[in-house]
Design an enzyme around this catalytic site. Structure first.
Site, PDB file in Angstrom:
ATOM      1  N   THR A 105      44.411 -32.229  16.041  1.00  0.00           N
ATOM      2  CA  THR A 105      43.912 -33.463  16.664  1.00  0.00           C
ATOM      3  C   THR A 105      44.727 -33.789  17.911  1.00  0.00           C
ATOM      4  O   THR A 105      44.176 -34.079  18.977  1.00  0.00           O
ATOM      5  CB  THR A 105      43.966 -34.627  15.647  1.00  0.00           C
ATOM      6  OG1 THR A 105      43.161 -34.266  14.522  1.00  0.00           O
ATOM      7  CG2 THR A 105      43.441 -35.918  16.254  1.00  0.00           C
ATOM      8  N   ASN A 150      33.845 -25.964  10.420  1.00  0.00           N
ATOM      9  CA  ASN A 150      34.680 -26.328   9.268  1.00  0.00           C
ATOM     10  C   ASN A 150      33.879 -26.738   8.048  1.00  0.00           C
ATOM     11  O   ASN A 150      34.433 -26.910   6.969  1.00  0.00           O
ATOM     12  CB  ASN A 150      35.626 -27.473   9.640  1.00  0.00           C
ATOM     13  CG  ASN A 150      34.892 -28.670  10.197  1.00  0.00           C
ATOM     14  OD1 ASN A 150      34.249 -28.583  11.239  1.00  0.00           O
ATOM     15  ND2 ASN A 150      34.945 -29.774   9.493  1.00  0.00           N
ATOM     16  N   GLN A 203      39.798 -23.563  12.240  1.00  0.00           N
ATOM     17  CA  GLN A 203      39.395 -22.897  10.991  1.00  0.00           C
ATOM     18  C   GLN A 203      39.393 -21.376  11.118  1.00  0.00           C
ATOM     19  O   GLN A 203      39.287 -20.673  10.121  1.00  0.00           O
ATOM     20  CB  GLN A 203      37.987 -23.358  10.587  1.00  0.00           C
ATOM     21  CG  GLN A 203      37.892 -24.834  10.232  1.00  0.00           C
ATOM     22  CD  GLN A 203      38.507 -25.169   8.875  1.00  0.00           C
ATOM     23  OE1 GLN A 203      38.721 -24.294   8.027  1.00  0.00           O
ATOM     24  NE2 GLN A 203      38.795 -26.438   8.653  1.00  0.00           N
ATOM     25  N   SER A 214      46.078 -25.304  14.134  1.00  0.00           N
ATOM     26  CA  SER A 214      46.799 -26.234  13.263  1.00  0.00           C
ATOM     27  C   SER A 214      47.479 -25.477  12.126  1.00  0.00           C
ATOM     28  O   SER A 214      46.865 -24.598  11.509  1.00  0.00           O
ATOM     29  CB  SER A 214      45.796 -27.236  12.675  1.00  0.00           C
ATOM     30  OG  SER A 214      46.458 -28.187  11.881  1.00  0.00           O
ATOM     31  N   HIS A 259      48.414 -26.458   9.069  1.00  0.00           N
ATOM     32  CA  HIS A 259      48.092 -26.668   7.648  1.00  0.00           C
ATOM     33  C   HIS A 259      46.794 -25.989   7.205  1.00  0.00           C
ATOM     34  O   HIS A 259      46.438 -26.050   6.023  1.00  0.00           O
ATOM     35  CB  HIS A 259      48.107 -28.166   7.290  1.00  0.00           C
ATOM     36  CG  HIS A 259      46.936 -28.972   7.744  1.00  0.00           C
ATOM     37  ND1 HIS A 259      45.931 -29.357   6.899  1.00  0.00           N
ATOM     38  CD2 HIS A 259      46.624 -29.496   8.945  1.00  0.00           C
ATOM     39  CE1 HIS A 259      45.055 -30.093   7.556  1.00  0.00           C
ATOM     40  NE2 HIS A 259      45.457 -30.187   8.803  1.00  0.00           N
ATOM     41  N   THR A 268      62.198 -34.614  20.516  1.00  0.00           N
ATOM     42  CA  THR A 268      62.938 -33.640  19.703  1.00  0.00           C
ATOM     43  C   THR A 268      61.937 -32.761  18.970  1.00  0.00           C
ATOM     44  O   THR A 268      61.066 -33.273  18.256  1.00  0.00           O
ATOM     45  CB  THR A 268      63.813 -34.382  18.667  1.00  0.00           C
ATOM     46  OG1 THR A 268      64.664 -35.266  19.380  1.00  0.00           O
ATOM     47  CG2 THR A 268      64.640 -33.418  17.850  1.00  0.00           C
ATOM     48  N   CYS A 323      37.213 -35.402   6.870  1.00  0.00           N
ATOM     49  CA  CYS A 323      37.082 -36.614   7.688  1.00  0.00           C
ATOM     50  C   CYS A 323      35.813 -37.385   7.367  1.00  0.00           C
ATOM     51  O   CYS A 323      35.678 -38.541   7.726  1.00  0.00           O
ATOM     52  CB  CYS A 323      37.098 -36.262   9.159  1.00  0.00           C
ATOM     53  SG  CYS A 323      38.580 -35.393   9.577  1.00  0.00           S
TER      54      CYS A 323
HETATM   55  N1  PLP Z   1      39.182 -29.149  14.161  1.00  0.00           N
HETATM   56  C1  PLP Z   1      38.681 -28.578  13.052  1.00  0.00           C
HETATM   57  C2  PLP Z   1      37.596 -27.543  13.167  1.00  0.00           C
HETATM   58  C3  PLP Z   1      39.170 -28.948  11.798  1.00  0.00           C
HETATM   59  O1  PLP Z   1      38.672 -28.374  10.695  1.00  0.00           O
HETATM   60  C4  PLP Z   1      40.200 -29.936  11.719  1.00  0.00           C
HETATM   61  C5  PLP Z   1      40.696 -30.394  10.400  1.00  0.00           C
HETATM   62  O2  PLP Z   1      40.014 -30.354   9.420  1.00  0.00           O
HETATM   63  C6  PLP Z   1      40.696 -30.491  12.918  1.00  0.00           C
HETATM   64  C7  PLP Z   1      40.156 -30.060  14.109  1.00  0.00           C
HETATM   65  C8  PLP Z   1      41.818 -31.510  12.886  1.00  0.00           C
HETATM   66  O3  PLP Z   1      43.000 -30.834  12.530  1.00  0.00           O
HETATM   67  P1  PLP Z   1      44.380 -31.551  12.168  1.00  0.00           P
HETATM   68  O4  PLP Z   1      44.247 -31.972  10.737  1.00  0.00           O
HETATM   69  O5  PLP Z   1      45.418 -30.506  12.374  1.00  0.00           O
HETATM   70  O6  PLP Z   1      44.553 -32.703  13.113  1.00  0.00           O
END
Ligand code: PLP
Length: 398
Positions: free
Chosen positions: A89, A168, A196, A216, A218, A249, A336
Site C-alpha cells: 500500500t 488477488n 500476489q 509486499s 507478508h 530509520t 479488504c
Molecule cells: N495489492 C494487492 C494485489 C494485494 O493483494 C494487496 C494485499 O492484499 C495489496 C496490494 C496491499 O498490500 P499490503 O498489505 O502490503 O499493503
C-alpha cells in the site's frame, strides 16, 4: 516457560491446532528460515542502519545492503532501484505521489476495474484532490483484460497505466509483456502491482519493462510491515508533500527478511509452484466431486497456481464460512472487502450475478500446505457447502 521466557519457535504454527490455513492471498506465515534472519537482525545485529559511525550501525547497514541486492537480483534490476516501504500500500502511494509530482498538470491514470483497492482508492483519492483523472479499463467474465477497452483508453493519452500482475481474488494472471508494449508505445508509464505474483510468475526486468513495480513481504513468507517499490525513475530525495525531507530509520529486521524471502522465491519458486499447482488441481477435483455443482472462477488457463476461486450455487458464503470457522480458514474475497455488505468489485467487474457472487469462496494454498491438508479441507468445505444447501432447501420447502 511463560510468554516472556519463550524462545524462538522452531516450526511454523499456522493457526489454531486443528484449523487448516488456506487463505494465503490474505497473508502468509513467516518461513522459519526468514524468521531466523529477522530475529538475528533484532537481537544480535540490531544497530541503527542510519548510524554507521559504529560497528553496530555498520553491520545493520550491511544487512540492508545485502537485502537490497537480494531483492534486486530476484528481479534483475540494479540495487538502487529498490526502495523499501512498509508494504504494497505504501509503495503504491509513493509511486502515485511520484508520478503526480513528476507531471506538470493533472495526471491521466488508467487502471483496470479489478485492481486491488490499495490502487483504486489511492488513484481515486488523487482524483478527488484534483491531481489525477481516472480512466477505467474493462475486464471479461474471467477477469481478463479487455484489450479493445485498454487500447481505446490508451488512445486518449494516458500518463500512467496501473495493471496488477495477478489478481488477488480470482488469480487471473495478466499478459504483462503485451500490456507494457501497448503502454509504452502510447507514451504511458506502467505501474505493475506484483503483490500476489512475485516469485510465482516471471517478472524480471530483462523479460519485462515497467516504471514502478510493487511488492509486499507478508505475501511471500516475510513478516507484515515491509515491502518495496522497484523503480528506476523514483527519486527518494524528491520532496512531494512532506515526503523525502528526512530518511527514516530503516526497518532492518523486516528488510533483511524481505531480502531472504525474495532469494528463496528466486531459488525455489518454480519447484514450489509445480507442487502447489498439483495440490490446487487435486483440491479442485475433489471439491467438484464432493460438492456437486461448483464452478471455477478466473482464467482457468492462466491463473496463479495456488489460487482456487469457486462459486457454489445455493450456498451463501457467509453460512459456509460460519460452518468452517476454526476448521478451515478460507475467505469470501479480498481481506479488504471482508465483512463488507457489497459484493467484491472484482466479481462485479466480471459481471457475476449478485446471487452467484454471494456464494464465492477464495482458497489460497501455500508453502506449508500438505496433501493431507488439501484432502481434509476438500471434505470439510464440501460438507459445509452441502450442509448449507440442505438446510436452505429445508427452509425453502417448509
Ligand atoms: N495489492 C494487492 C494485489 C494485494 O493483494 C494487496 C494485499 O492484499 C495489496 C496490494 C496491499 O498490500 P499490503 O498489505 O502490503 O499493503
Amino acid at each position: 516457560m511463560n510468554e516472556f521466557t519463550q524462545t524462538m519457535p522452531s516450526r511454523v504454527v499456522t493457526d489454531r491446532k486443528s484449523a487448516i490455513y488456506l487463505d494465503h492471498h490474505a497473508t502468509t506465515p513467516v518461513d522459519p528460515r526468514i524468521l531466523a534472519i529477522a530475529v538475528n537482525a533484532m537481537t544480535s545485529e540490531f544497530g541503527n542502519a542510519n548510524g554507521i559511525e559504529n560497528v553496530h550501525g555498520e553491520t545493520a547497514a550491511a544487512l540492508v545492503a545485502r537485502a537490497r541486492q537480494q531483492v534486486a537480483d530476484s528481479l534483475a534490476v540494479e540495487p538502487d532501484e529498490v526502495h523499501f516501504t512498509s508494504g504494497s500500500t505504501e509503495a503504491i502511494q509513493l509511486a502515485l505521489a511520484h508520478a503526480v509530482a513528476s507531471k506538470d498538470g493533472v495526471l491521466r491514470v488508467a487502471m483496470s476495474r479489478v485492481e486491488h483497492r490499495a490502487v483504486i482508492d489511492t488513484v481515486c483519492h488523487a482524483e478527488r484532490l484534483g491531481l489525477a483523472k481516472v480512466f477505467w479499463v474493462e475486464v471479461d467474465q474471467h477477469a481478463r483484460l479487455d484489450f479493445a477497452s485498454l487500447n481505446a483508453v490508451l488512445d486518449q493519452g494516458i500518463d500512467l497505466l496501473c495493471v496488477m500482475a495477478a489478481n488477488n481474488e480470482v488469480g487471473t494472471v495478466y499478459p504483462l509483456e503485451q500490456i507494457a508494449d501497448g503502454a509504452h508505445a502510447a507514451g504511458a508509464a506502467l505501474l505493475v502491482d506484483a503483490t500476489q505474483a512475485i516469485g510465482r510468475i516471471e517478472l524480471s526486468a530483462t523479460a519485462l519493462s515497467w516504471d514502478y513495480l510493487i511488492l509486499s513481504g507478508h505475501k511471500i513468507y516475510a513478516p507484515k510491515g515491509v515491502g518495496a517499490l522497484i523503480s528506476h525513475s523514483f527519486d527518494p530525495t524528491l520532496q512531494f508533500g512532506l515526503q523525502g525531507a528526512h530518511q527514516p530509520t530503516p526497518n532492518v529486521a523486516g528488510i533483511a527478511a524481505l531480502g531472504m524471502a525474495c532469494r528463496i522465491m528466486k531459488e525455489e519458486g518454480n519447484a514450489e509452484s509445480a507442487r502447489l499447482g498439483a495440490l490446487r488441481d487435486r483440491l479442485q477435483q475433489k471439491l467438484i466431486a464432493l460438492a456437486g455443482p461448483v464452478t471455477v472462477n478466473g482464467d482457468e488457463n492462466n491463473r496463479l497456481v495456488h489460487n482456487l476461486h469457486v462459486a457454489a450455487p445455493g450456498a451463501p458464503n457467509d453460512l459456509v464460512l460460519a460452518r468452517l470457522r476454526g476448521r478451515v480458514s478460507i475467505s469470501t474475497g479480498s481481506a479488504c472487502n471482508a465483512g463488507a455488505q457489497e459484493p467484491s468489485h472484482v466479481l462485479q467487474a466480471m459481471g457475476l450475478a449478485p446471487d452467484v457472487a454471494e456464494t464465492c469462496l477464495r482458497i489460497g494454498l501455500g508453502r506449508f500446505t500438505s496433501e493431507e491438508d488439501v484432502d481434509r479441507a476438500a471434505i470439510e468445505i464440501a460438507d459445509a457447502i452441502n450442509d448449507v444447501r440442505k438446510t436452505l432447501s429445508g427452509v425453502n420447502n417448509a
